[in-house]
Scaffold this motif. Sequence first.
Motif: not given
Length: 233
Positions: A65-67, A104-112, A157-163
Amino acid sequence: MTTTSANKPQNPFRPLLLDVAVPVGSYYLFREAFGMSTFAALAWSSVVPAGRTVWAVVKERKANGLAGLILVVNLVSLLLSFVSGDPRLMLAKDSAVSSTIGIGILASVVLGRPMMTAGLKPFLVKADAAKHAAWERLLGGGAAGSADFLRAERVFSVVWGVVLLGECVVRMVGAYTVPVDTMVWLGSVVLVGAIGLGMVVGGALAAGPMERMIAAEVEAAEEAMKAQVAVAA
């Protein structure tokens, strides 16, 4: 023991690093050496990153999905840029890709299923069997420190998503306020700075603590094994 290339730790930042040098270098080559216009140089310098995205999708041979989102962003922005002839839209496209990855990274955190975990594991495990086993126990909830380990995994992952989202905002603003020639190289500086920030903050808040937890788990497992041997003796 022979280590195959498939087992070698992969650098999760390699695609981002490649996407800095190639587009910027080719932009100046097309513009200065071949005398192309700013728009044409930007358009042609985007061919390699777009091709890399397509190749990744074809090589994986599976739904990603992300690609897919990144590919759509690249193709749509490229087509719009050719229609409008606006080189600034080409620059804004790069920030759109960053935001897509960040979201995509932040969504992956929410999805566990934190997306950055796969890239982090080789750096912490280092092909060590004991560390690999400790990683699996911690990640699977079978160790005393699992709760803290899983929390740090999500933080990384949250750090990278926010950055990446922050980098997107900076480059988007720059694309429409800074001269195009300046923004071509400045955008790459911003990207490299964002990667550096992600590594430092992510390391301090998550990767470092996770590495210490793995070491502690390895030590605990060794002590438990010694105790079992002593009892058996």
